[in-house]
Design a protein around this motif. Structure first.
Motif, PDB file in Angstrom:
ATOM      1  N   THR A 107      27.418  25.691  28.216  1.00 17.05           N
ATOM      2  CA  THR A 107      26.294  24.903  27.407  1.00 17.05           C
ATOM      3  C   THR A 107      25.102  25.712  27.826  1.00 17.05           C
ATOM      4  OG1 THR A 107      25.685  23.796  29.577  1.00 17.05           O
ATOM      5  CG2 THR A 107      27.013  22.526  27.696  1.00 17.05           C
ATOM      6  N   ALA A 108      25.175  26.976  28.611  1.00 22.08           N
ATOM      7  CA  ALA A 108      24.078  27.603  28.932  1.00 22.08           C
ATOM      8  C   ALA A 108      23.835  28.805  28.009  1.00 22.08           C
ATOM      9  CB  ALA A 108      24.161  28.143  30.325  1.00 22.08           C
ATOM     10  N   THR A 109      22.585  29.451  27.819  1.00 23.98           N
ATOM     11  CA  THR A 109      22.379  30.664  27.120  1.00 23.98           C
ATOM     12  C   THR A 109      21.799  31.611  28.376  1.00 23.98           C
ATOM     13  OG1 THR A 109      22.142  29.861  25.075  1.00 23.98           O
ATOM     14  CG2 THR A 109      21.254  31.890  25.302  1.00 23.98           C
ATOM     15  N   SER A 110      22.320  32.821  28.585  1.00 20.31           N
ATOM     16  CA  SER A 110      21.561  33.649  29.580  1.00 20.31           C
ATOM     17  C   SER A 110      20.867  34.767  29.265  1.00 20.31           C
ATOM     18  CB  SER A 110      22.834  34.111  30.514  1.00 20.31           C
ATOM     19  OG  SER A 110      23.744  35.019  29.800  1.00 20.31           O
ATOM     20  N   THR A 131      29.290  36.492  32.228  1.00 20.59           N
ATOM     21  CA  THR A 131      30.459  36.612  32.075  1.00 20.59           C
ATOM     22  C   THR A 131      31.055  37.313  33.398  1.00 20.59           C
ATOM     23  OG1 THR A 131      30.366  38.610  30.961  1.00 20.59           O
ATOM     24  CG2 THR A 131      30.508  36.887  29.385  1.00 20.59           C
ATOM     25  N   SER A 132      30.434  37.985  33.996  1.00 24.38           N
ATOM     26  CA  SER A 132      30.845  38.660  35.384  1.00 24.38           C
ATOM     27  C   SER A 132      30.729  37.684  36.610  1.00 24.38           C
ATOM     28  CB  SER A 132      29.960  39.754  35.606  1.00 24.38           C
ATOM     29  OG  SER A 132      28.830  39.582  35.813  1.00 24.38           O
ATOM     30  N   SER A 133      30.122  36.600  36.531  1.00 23.14           N
ATOM     31  CA  SER A 133      29.727  35.854  37.640  1.00 23.14           C
ATOM     32  C   SER A 133      30.737  34.435  37.470  1.00 23.14           C
ATOM     33  CB  SER A 133      28.389  35.250  37.639  1.00 23.14           C
ATOM     34  OG  SER A 133      28.192  34.266  38.732  1.00 23.14           O
ATOM     35  N   ALA A 134      31.352  33.975  38.633  1.00 24.13           N
ATOM     36  CA  ALA A 134      32.382  32.929  38.726  1.00 24.13           C
ATOM     37  C   ALA A 134      31.302  31.657  38.615  1.00 24.13           C
ATOM     38  CB  ALA A 134      33.139  32.884  39.903  1.00 24.13           C
ATOM     39  N   ALA A 135      30.268  31.763  39.013  1.00 27.76           N
ATOM     40  CA  ALA A 135      29.350  30.320  38.836  1.00 27.76           C
ATOM     41  C   ALA A 135      29.375  29.548  37.695  1.00 27.76           C
ATOM     42  CB  ALA A 135      27.968  31.067  39.354  1.00 27.76           C
ATOM     43  N   ASP A 172      35.597  35.227  29.384  1.00 27.92           N
ATOM     44  CA  ASP A 172      35.785  35.711  28.050  1.00 27.92           C
ATOM     45  C   ASP A 172      35.739  34.721  27.045  1.00 27.92           C
ATOM     46  OD1 ASP A 172      36.383  38.766  28.222  1.00 27.92           O
ATOM     47  OD2 ASP A 172      38.424  37.992  28.988  1.00 27.92           O
ATOM     48  N   ARG A 173      34.692  34.895  25.889  1.00 28.55           N
ATOM     49  CA  ARG A 173      34.552  33.833  24.915  1.00 28.55           C
ATOM     50  C   ARG A 173      35.795  33.629  24.172  1.00 28.55           C
ATOM     51  NH1 ARG A 173      29.765  31.338  23.237  1.00 28.55           N
ATOM     52  NH2 ARG A 173      30.005  30.588  21.091  1.00 28.55           N
ATOM     53  N   LEU A 174      36.034  32.326  23.833  1.00 23.76           N
ATOM     54  CA  LEU A 174      37.133  31.951  22.914  1.00 23.76           C
ATOM     55  C   LEU A 174      36.428  32.188  21.285  1.00 23.76           C
ATOM     56  CD1 LEU A 174      39.010  29.024  24.457  1.00 23.76           C
ATOM     57  CD2 LEU A 174      40.039  31.395  23.870  1.00 23.76           C
ATOM     58  N   THR A 231      26.606  41.176  29.765  1.00 25.80           N
ATOM     59  CA  THR A 231      27.464  40.115  30.433  1.00 25.80           C
ATOM     60  C   THR A 231      26.857  38.691  29.923  1.00 25.80           C
ATOM     61  OG1 THR A 231      26.190  40.107  32.369  1.00 25.80           O
ATOM     62  CG2 THR A 231      28.236  41.413  32.277  1.00 25.80           C
ATOM     63  N   TYR A 232      25.989  38.421  28.872  1.00 21.23           N
ATOM     64  CA  TYR A 232      25.321  37.457  28.563  1.00 21.23           C
ATOM     65  C   TYR A 232      26.568  36.410  28.122  1.00 21.23           C
ATOM     66  CZ  TYR A 232      25.860  37.425  23.412  1.00 21.23           C
ATOM     67  OH  TYR A 232      26.348  37.387  22.391  1.00 21.23           O
ATOM     68  N   VAL A 233      25.892  35.241  28.095  1.00 19.00           N
ATOM     69  CA  VAL A 233      26.564  33.984  27.573  1.00 19.00           C
ATOM     70  C   VAL A 233      25.887  33.339  26.737  1.00 19.00           C
ATOM     71  CG1 VAL A 233      28.309  33.845  29.803  1.00 19.00           C
ATOM     72  CG2 VAL A 233      26.104  32.608  29.650  1.00 19.00           C
TER      73      VAL A 233
END
Length: 203
Positions: free
Chosen positions: A73-76, A55-59, A96-98, A81-83
């Protein structure tokens, strides 16, 4: 020749103005407040699908862009800051997650009120008490791999605060400000049957 050039410039400018709004799927003009309008009874809108890093990285974008919306589509790896797969929007500083399909209100977690003696003008910071329970500042146990705090915690000003019912034999003169600071009087000691129901609502 000069008149022809003037007419050509006018037509070009007029065409650009028409193209500033686009409607796809219909010959009718788009809604007057829409830059882009899609019309279909059998097709949907497919947003870009990409792999976020955190969530903190723009990449994989080059920079954070406020208003950018994507399907991740990814799981970090675990962390604050996981996605995980789902819709994300960018606020200009982070992703931010919807959160879709959830209720916009919830009961406040259990908190204690000292009612051992009558007292006027007591205060309780409802938001801070809630924040501490969800951010690992109190007794906090998480599942393996879970972030160190609940990933999405609204700000104090993102909430409305309600007391839907309370024991009038114990509490009186209750008020709550816009940041969740509750002011109240204690008129008697609580019993095993005493209660106060506090509800938070996302704006």
């Amino acid at each position: 020749m000069r008149k022809f050039i003037t007419l050509a410039v006018f037509i070009t400018a007029f065409s650009c103005n028409l193209l500033s709004q686009v409607k796809i799927g219909s010959i009718n003009p788009p809604h007057e407040d829409a830059v882009l309008e899609l019309k279909s009874a059998t097709k949907g809108l497919l947003l870009p699908r990409l792999m976020l890093v955190s969530t903190s990285s723009a990449a994989p974008l080059g920079a954070h862009v406020a208003g950018m919306t994507v399907y991740n589509t990814a799981t970090s790896s675990s962390g604050d800051t996981y996605v995980s797969p789902g819709f994300y929007y960018n606020d200009g500083f982070k992703w931010d997650r919807l959160h879709l399909g959830y209720t916009n209100w919830f009961y406040m977690p259990t908190i204690a009120f000292n009612t051992t003696s009558s007292a006027l003008g007591q205060t309780k910071d409802l938001y801070q008490a809630y924040y501490e329970q969800f951010s690992g500042a109190s007794n906090f146990v998480k599942s393996t791999g879970a972030p160190n705090k609940v990933p999405y915690i609204p700000a104090a000003t993102d909430l409305y605060y309600y007391i839907t019912d309370y024991d009038t034999n114990v509490f009186s003169n209750i008020s709550i400000d816009q940041n969740g600071m509750m002011t109240y009087d204690v008129v008697a000691s609580a019993t095993d049957l005493s209660y106060i129901n506090i509800v938070f609502v996302l704006k």
